[in-house]
Design an enzyme around this catalytic site. Structure first.
Site, PDB file in Angstrom:
ATOM      1  N   ASN A  81      -3.181   6.666  -1.335  1.00 24.26           N
ATOM      2  CA  ASN A  81      -2.718   6.828   0.048  1.00 24.26           C
ATOM      3  C   ASN A  81      -1.897   8.097   0.224  1.00 24.26           C
ATOM      4  O   ASN A  81      -1.855   8.665   1.322  1.00 24.26           O
ATOM      5  CB  ASN A  81      -1.923   5.603   0.489  1.00 24.26           C
ATOM      6  CG  ASN A  81      -2.827   4.429   0.811  1.00 24.26           C
ATOM      7  OD1 ASN A  81      -3.980   4.610   1.177  1.00 24.26           O
ATOM      8  ND2 ASN A  81      -2.326   3.213   0.647  1.00 24.26           N
ATOM      9  N   HIS A 124      -2.206  -2.687  -6.577  1.00 25.84           N
ATOM     10  CA  HIS A 124      -2.652  -2.313  -5.230  1.00 25.84           C
ATOM     11  C   HIS A 124      -4.174  -2.228  -5.154  1.00 25.84           C
ATOM     12  O   HIS A 124      -4.790  -1.307  -5.696  1.00 25.84           O
ATOM     13  CB  HIS A 124      -2.021  -0.975  -4.828  1.00 25.84           C
ATOM     14  CG  HIS A 124      -2.445  -0.515  -3.467  1.00 25.84           C
ATOM     15  ND1 HIS A 124      -2.671   0.807  -3.158  1.00 25.84           N
ATOM     16  CD2 HIS A 124      -2.702  -1.217  -2.326  1.00 25.84           C
ATOM     17  CE1 HIS A 124      -3.051   0.897  -1.886  1.00 25.84           C
ATOM     18  NE2 HIS A 124      -3.079  -0.315  -1.374  1.00 25.84           N
ATOM     19  N   SER A 184       0.811  -1.217   0.000  1.00 31.35           N
ATOM     20  CA  SER A 184       0.000   0.000   0.000  1.00 31.35           C
ATOM     21  C   SER A 184       0.844   1.268   0.000  1.00 31.35           C
ATOM     22  O   SER A 184       0.306   2.349  -0.224  1.00 31.35           O
ATOM     23  CB  SER A 184      -0.929   0.007   1.221  1.00 31.35           C
ATOM     24  OG  SER A 184      -0.180  -0.094   2.411  1.00 31.35           O
ATOM     25  N   GLU A 236      -4.654   0.361  -8.194  1.00 30.50           N
ATOM     26  CA  GLU A 236      -3.503   1.111  -8.703  1.00 30.50           C
ATOM     27  C   GLU A 236      -2.500   0.165  -9.347  1.00 30.50           C
ATOM     28  O   GLU A 236      -2.143  -0.867  -8.776  1.00 30.50           O
ATOM     29  CB  GLU A 236      -2.822   1.873  -7.563  1.00 30.50           C
ATOM     30  CG  GLU A 236      -3.662   3.008  -7.001  1.00 30.50           C
ATOM     31  CD  GLU A 236      -3.005   3.685  -5.804  1.00 30.50           C
ATOM     32  OE1 GLU A 236      -3.033   4.914  -5.722  1.00 30.50           O
ATOM     33  OE2 GLU A 236      -2.462   2.949  -4.935  1.00 30.50           O
TER      34      GLU A 236
END
Length: 647
Positions: free
Chosen positions: A489, A439, A418, A451
């Site tokens: 993130n 991801h 992540s 992702e």
């Protein structure tokens, strides 16, 4: 008479089979030229009425995907509400005309049947749905900020009753063939092998169309109508605020006041199509639909298809990734240290399959595709190998060093990290060009974005094949450059960190969540942190924030980590979780400026990350923020939101 978008044949019984085959498109959509040809077709049938008519699709992709959204997008760019309104009224009147014909009509539905496609089917006297995994029926217009304007608001309640109709229209969700038959939306649900004979048989029998049972009729046409509408509004209010999402409220009002007739509301009324189309939400949500298609287009033309996926790590993420891939028809081997660690993932998969498939044979087939693999032998045969273990660089490096020796030379080696930059993980590989980030987000079954992370060393062909794989499993691929936190993130961490700092200042979790909900986020930051996992949030915050994040770690977050209260997965975080739901108290009045305080760090970080090229353009960045972070969809994304504020 010949048609560009319809192919006609008449059988020996005098039934006309109308094959829908919209020219120049892989899918059938109802745009202006198609509607014009349908009007000509009805003219022909008026002049010489057939024994019956069956509408069916000649496309393998499905029946009709709905209206031509590109046409609405083009109109939206010019803000030509009058042109859009004309298109809507044309479709409404044409479908009314179809519903009134004297000869029997039937829609034979195989594959997706959405929006204007389902409205056409409902204008037919009968509907036969094909019991096939691809058959889905629904009215998703609310997700575009508009309403089913070609008669859906009028006809769906008459077929299934007002409560069930609102359940579909106000959520945009779809139903399969068996559910459609149970609701009354379809007259028959049959396997593909007998669909043609069933359609002929229904027209030959010409049964009296189904009417609503007594109780449903009272709620739809009788004195309980107002009560049903008020209850529907209460349910909508729990999920959507009228200032952000006016469409669901407009659907209820159009039905209650005007029985779904789009001609009747004044242009200034909130339930009129003119009002909805003039609202920024419709423009932005139609834009979001285009962004979704842009994400999917990244996989176009890539010749890669996975037959076997191997997932390492049977925790929540790894287990759910494996379960999803098996659901989408791929053979999956799921590896962990022992069978006891894999068992909970298998159980979660079985629960998901029961909810989604609702067919014992299909559930069994999906379970057969998901295979526990303690030895890890599945990695030798896999097309795609996904590592989904603990966020620890050393452990990941060890796993990939072992994998490289075991995997096929052409297999994709993917990490679900992540936040850890791929360049660091890839040092364990003799050929670091093989490593790509794939991801997923938690919960896997609900979060559509994935992702695709390219490190400095990643072979572009490997990233392209990973993109095709993500599209294959019906997720939305977002290409990102390897950087701390990647895209989602990276912009989410400052938002959550600011919320944690607010908690340290004594602002309650409920008040913080209310501030975000008032902005339009689907979930508040504290609840989101609990869902993601407080340990994961802390780890991502440190990777993205670096030394400063370590020095200024939020105190209440640190205390929760120390107490092993990690959020939803442990049953307690900032909230206590019962049966998957947070137990919340009442929110205090949101202090002035709190919403801006929460959102601004996310916007600032998005601007920085875009400038650094983490994502290639602002449209894809907006799409990533909406589908990955849940950034208020009605705004059109962080960059669209900033442009609208400065306009």
């Amino acid at each position: 008479m010949t048609y560009e978008n319809f192919k006609l044949r008449t059988d020996e019984q005098g039934i006309v089979w109308v094959g829908i085959d919209v020219a120049g498109s892989n899918v059938n959509t109802m745009g202006t030229p198609v509607l014009a040809e349908l009007a000509r077709l009805l003219d022909e049938f008026d002049a010489q009425p057939p024994k019956g008519v069956v509408f069916h699709s000649l496309k393998s992709s499905g029946f009709i995907a709905g209206a031509n959204i590109q046409e609405f997008e083009a109109i939206g760019k010019t803000n030509d509400v009058a042109a859009a309104t004309k298109l809507i009224l044309t479709g409404y009147d044409l479908y009314d005309r179809l519903a009134a014909v004297k000869y029997p009509t039937l829609a034979l539905i195989k594959g997706f049947c959405m929006g204007g496609g389902l409205e056409l089917a409902m204008a037919c006297r009968y509907r036969v749905a094909v019991d096939d995994p691809g058959t889905r029926m629904g009215l998703p217009e609310v997700m575009l900020g508009i309403l089913p304007a070609w008669g859906g608001v009028k006809r769906l309640p008459q077929l299934v009753g007002a409560p069930a109709a609102f359940d579909l229209m106000l959520s945009g969700k779809t139903v399969d063939a068996k559910k459609a038959k149970k609701l009354g939306l379809a007259d028959e649900a049959v396997p593909p092998r007998i669909m043609w004979n069933t359609a002929s048989g229904v027209l030959a029998a010409s049964p009296t169309p189904r009417t609503l049972p007594f109780a449903q009729n009272l709620m739809t046409n009788g004195f309980l109508r107002g009560y049903v509408a008020s209850q529907a509004k209460k349910q909508v209010a729990k999920r959507a605020r009228p200032e952000h999402y006016p469409a669901p409220y407009a659907i209820i009002d159009l039905w209650q006041k005007y029985n779904g007739d789009v001609h009747k509301p004044a242009a200034t009324e909130s339930c009129s199509m003119q009002s909805l189309l003039s609202h920024s939400t419709a423009k932005n949500l139609i834009r979001v639909f285009g962004l979704r298609e842009k994400l999917k287009a990244q996989a176009k033309g890539i010749d890669f298809k996975a037959k076997h996926v191997h997932v390492i790590g049977a925790g929540v993420m790894g287990g759910d990734i494996a379960a999803w891939c098996a659901l989408r028809g791929i053979t999956v081997t799921l590896q962990d240290l022992d069978a006891a660690r894999i068992a909970p993932a298998i159980k979660r998969a079985a629960d998901m399959y029961r909810k989604r498939l609702r067919d014992e044979r299909r559930i069994r087939d999906a379970m057969d595709r998901l295979q526990p693999d303690v030895t890890g032998d599945g990695a030798k045969k896999a097309d795609v190998i996904i590592e989904a273990i603990v966020e620890n660089l050393g452990v990941k490096q060890k796993v990939f060093a072992e994998l490289e020796a075991k995997a096929r030379p052409d297999a994709i080696l993917a990490t679900n990290t992540s936040s850890i930059p791929l360049e660091q993980i890839a040092t364990a590989l003799a050929n670091p060009a093989r490593l790509v980030g794939v991801h997923f987000f938690n919960p896997v079954a609900q979060m559509m974005l994935v992702e695709i992370i390219s490190g400095a060393q990643t072979n572009p062909d490997v990233a392209r094949n990973a993109t095709a794989f993500v599209d294959q499993i019906d997720k939305l691929p977002l290409a990102c450059k390897s950087a701390p936190g990647f895209w989602v993130n990276r912009i989410l961490a400052p938002y959550l960190t600011e919320a944690m700092r607010c908690l340290d200042e004594g602002i309650t979790p409920e008040t913080l969540d209310e501030a975000a909900l008032a902005f339009g986020m689907p979930m508040g930051p504290v609840e989101l942190a609990d869902v993601v996992g407080l340990d994961v949030c802390a780890a991502v915050g440190q990777v993205v924030g670096g030394e400063e994040a370590l020095r200024n770690a939020p105190k209440k977050l640190a205390a929760k980590l120390e107490a092993k209260e990690l959020g939803k997965k442990t049953g307690k975080g900032f909230y206590t979780w019962v049966s998957g739901k947070p137990q919340k108290g009442s929110a205090s009045a949101v202090p002035a400026g709190l919403t801006e305080r929460l959102i601004t760090p996310m916007l600032n970080e998005a601007n920085k990350a875009l400038a650094e090229g983490v994502v290639t353009d602002s449209d894809l960045a907006d799409a990533g923020a909406i589908f990955g972070c849940g950034f208020a969809p009605f705004t059109g994304g962080p960059f669209n939101y900033q442009r609208s504020k400065s306009a």
